[in-house]
Design a protein around this motif. Sequence first.
Motif, PDB file in Angstrom:
ATOM      1  N   TYR A 196      -1.385  17.438  -7.330  1.00  0.00           N
ATOM      2  CA  TYR A 196      -2.355  18.276  -6.631  1.00  0.00           C
ATOM      3  C   TYR A 196      -2.535  19.624  -7.328  1.00  0.00           C
ATOM      4  O   TYR A 196      -3.658  20.110  -7.493  1.00  0.00           O
ATOM      5  CB  TYR A 196      -1.948  18.460  -5.169  1.00  0.00           C
ATOM      6  CG  TYR A 196      -2.971  19.232  -4.389  1.00  0.00           C
ATOM      7  CD1 TYR A 196      -4.211  18.668  -4.117  1.00  0.00           C
ATOM      8  CD2 TYR A 196      -2.722  20.523  -3.954  1.00  0.00           C
ATOM      9  CE1 TYR A 196      -5.179  19.374  -3.425  1.00  0.00           C
ATOM     10  CE2 TYR A 196      -3.679  21.235  -3.261  1.00  0.00           C
ATOM     11  CZ  TYR A 196      -4.907  20.667  -3.002  1.00  0.00           C
ATOM     12  OH  TYR A 196      -5.874  21.367  -2.319  1.00  0.00           O
ATOM     13  N   PHE A 205      -5.086  11.469  -0.409  1.00  0.00           N
ATOM     14  CA  PHE A 205      -3.628  11.281  -0.338  1.00  0.00           C
ATOM     15  C   PHE A 205      -3.270   9.962   0.349  1.00  0.00           C
ATOM     16  O   PHE A 205      -2.306   9.306  -0.029  1.00  0.00           O
ATOM     17  CB  PHE A 205      -2.945  12.460   0.357  1.00  0.00           C
ATOM     18  CG  PHE A 205      -2.731  13.649  -0.554  1.00  0.00           C
ATOM     19  CD1 PHE A 205      -1.979  13.529  -1.716  1.00  0.00           C
ATOM     20  CD2 PHE A 205      -3.272  14.884  -0.239  1.00  0.00           C
ATOM     21  CE1 PHE A 205      -1.776  14.614  -2.555  1.00  0.00           C
ATOM     22  CE2 PHE A 205      -3.070  15.974  -1.069  1.00  0.00           C
ATOM     23  CZ  PHE A 205      -2.327  15.834  -2.234  1.00  0.00           C
ATOM     24  N   PHE A 243     -10.948  14.212  -3.880  1.00  0.00           N
ATOM     25  CA  PHE A 243     -10.300  15.515  -4.096  1.00  0.00           C
ATOM     26  C   PHE A 243     -11.350  16.588  -4.363  1.00  0.00           C
ATOM     27  O   PHE A 243     -11.289  17.678  -3.802  1.00  0.00           O
ATOM     28  CB  PHE A 243      -9.308  15.443  -5.265  1.00  0.00           C
ATOM     29  CG  PHE A 243      -7.942  14.940  -4.885  1.00  0.00           C
ATOM     30  CD1 PHE A 243      -7.140  15.629  -4.002  1.00  0.00           C
ATOM     31  CD2 PHE A 243      -7.453  13.755  -5.427  1.00  0.00           C
ATOM     32  CE1 PHE A 243      -5.881  15.167  -3.661  1.00  0.00           C
ATOM     33  CE2 PHE A 243      -6.198  13.283  -5.097  1.00  0.00           C
ATOM     34  CZ  PHE A 243      -5.408  13.982  -4.205  1.00  0.00           C
ATOM     35  N   LYS A 298      -6.096  21.013  -9.158  1.00  0.00           N
ATOM     36  CA  LYS A 298      -6.745  22.274  -8.797  1.00  0.00           C
ATOM     37  C   LYS A 298      -7.138  23.091 -10.022  1.00  0.00           C
ATOM     38  O   LYS A 298      -7.993  23.963  -9.922  1.00  0.00           O
ATOM     39  CB  LYS A 298      -5.842  23.099  -7.876  1.00  0.00           C
ATOM     40  CG  LYS A 298      -5.791  22.509  -6.483  1.00  0.00           C
ATOM     41  CD  LYS A 298      -5.029  23.256  -5.427  1.00  0.00           C
ATOM     42  CE  LYS A 298      -4.371  24.521  -5.727  1.00  0.00           C
ATOM     43  NZ  LYS A 298      -3.639  25.109  -4.599  1.00  0.00           N
ATOM     44  N   GLN A 306     -11.840  16.260   0.385  1.00  0.00           N
ATOM     45  CA  GLN A 306     -11.319  15.255   1.316  1.00  0.00           C
ATOM     46  C   GLN A 306      -9.902  14.840   0.881  1.00  0.00           C
ATOM     47  O   GLN A 306      -9.632  13.675   0.586  1.00  0.00           O
ATOM     48  CB  GLN A 306     -12.260  14.044   1.368  1.00  0.00           C
ATOM     49  CG  GLN A 306     -13.620  14.397   1.908  1.00  0.00           C
ATOM     50  CD  GLN A 306     -14.560  13.203   1.899  1.00  0.00           C
ATOM     51  OE1 GLN A 306     -14.615  12.467   0.923  1.00  0.00           O
ATOM     52  NE2 GLN A 306     -15.290  13.019   2.991  1.00  0.00           N
ATOM     53  N   ARG A 307      -9.041  15.822   0.876  1.00  0.00           N
ATOM     54  CA  ARG A 307      -7.657  15.619   0.395  1.00  0.00           C
ATOM     55  C   ARG A 307      -6.918  14.560   1.208  1.00  0.00           C
ATOM     56  O   ARG A 307      -6.204  13.751   0.656  1.00  0.00           O
ATOM     57  CB  ARG A 307      -6.862  16.929   0.453  1.00  0.00           C
ATOM     58  CG  ARG A 307      -7.341  17.961  -0.513  1.00  0.00           C
ATOM     59  CD  ARG A 307      -6.501  19.184  -0.445  1.00  0.00           C
ATOM     60  NE  ARG A 307      -6.285  19.563   0.966  1.00  0.00           N
ATOM     61  CZ  ARG A 307      -5.610  20.614   1.369  1.00  0.00           C
ATOM     62  NH1 ARG A 307      -5.064  21.398   0.490  1.00  0.00           N
ATOM     63  NH2 ARG A 307      -5.484  20.890   2.641  1.00  0.00           N
ATOM     64  N   GLU A 308      -7.071  14.600   2.528  1.00  0.00           N
ATOM     65  CA  GLU A 308      -6.325  13.660   3.376  1.00  0.00           C
ATOM     66  C   GLU A 308      -6.645  12.216   3.023  1.00  0.00           C
ATOM     67  O   GLU A 308      -5.734  11.390   2.900  1.00  0.00           O
ATOM     68  CB  GLU A 308      -6.598  13.924   4.860  1.00  0.00           C
ATOM     69  CG  GLU A 308      -5.879  15.152   5.374  1.00  0.00           C
ATOM     70  CD  GLU A 308      -6.063  15.338   6.870  1.00  0.00           C
ATOM     71  OE1 GLU A 308      -6.079  14.331   7.603  1.00  0.00           O
ATOM     72  OE2 GLU A 308      -6.184  16.505   7.282  1.00  0.00           O
TER      73      GLU A 308
END
Length: 183
Positions: A55, A19, A10, A59, A14-16
């Motif tokens: 998420y 997740f 995160f 942040k 590289q969120r994908e």
Amino acid sequence: MSDQDILLLFKNGQREKAFKRLYGLYPRIEKLILSKGGSKADANDVFQEALIILYRNLKTSNFKLTASFYTYIYSVSRFVWSDLQKSHTKQQLQELNAQEVQIFQEVIEEKKYQLAERAFLELGERCQQLLQLFYHKTMSFKDIAKVMQFKSSKIAKNQKYKCLQKAKTIYQTKLQSVQSSRS
């Protein structure tokens, strides 16, 4: 992959990938929601909402994961499901209340209709006949004058007005009587 590795994904944007790892927790959340009476669609919605909440919190700069991702998502999912249940119950009550109001209004309309019918029956025979010729048989005042042996269509029209006023007075009297008997 550990929770710290997912956190790094995160932080590195590289969120994908992060997740994808978190979606591995879905079957356990689905099991939770199903055990609480939800459907698979409910479980999917709750899980998505939990991920969104996670998420948003990630942040913020002061967010610290003090438990595992599973524990965090599980807890959030429980709260989201509880809120959904409360809002669903509230919505059902509102719908039920709306149905009750509708039924109550229909009963009132029926009572008013019955009062109007009684008022009509209390009119004299000539008024009843005149109103039936005008409203039910949709006859013109000229034809009504012939049938009822009035001298002109104007007299038929005036008689209709007087009959309606008389019916209205009887109706209002009956309505007030019913309303005062309820008080």
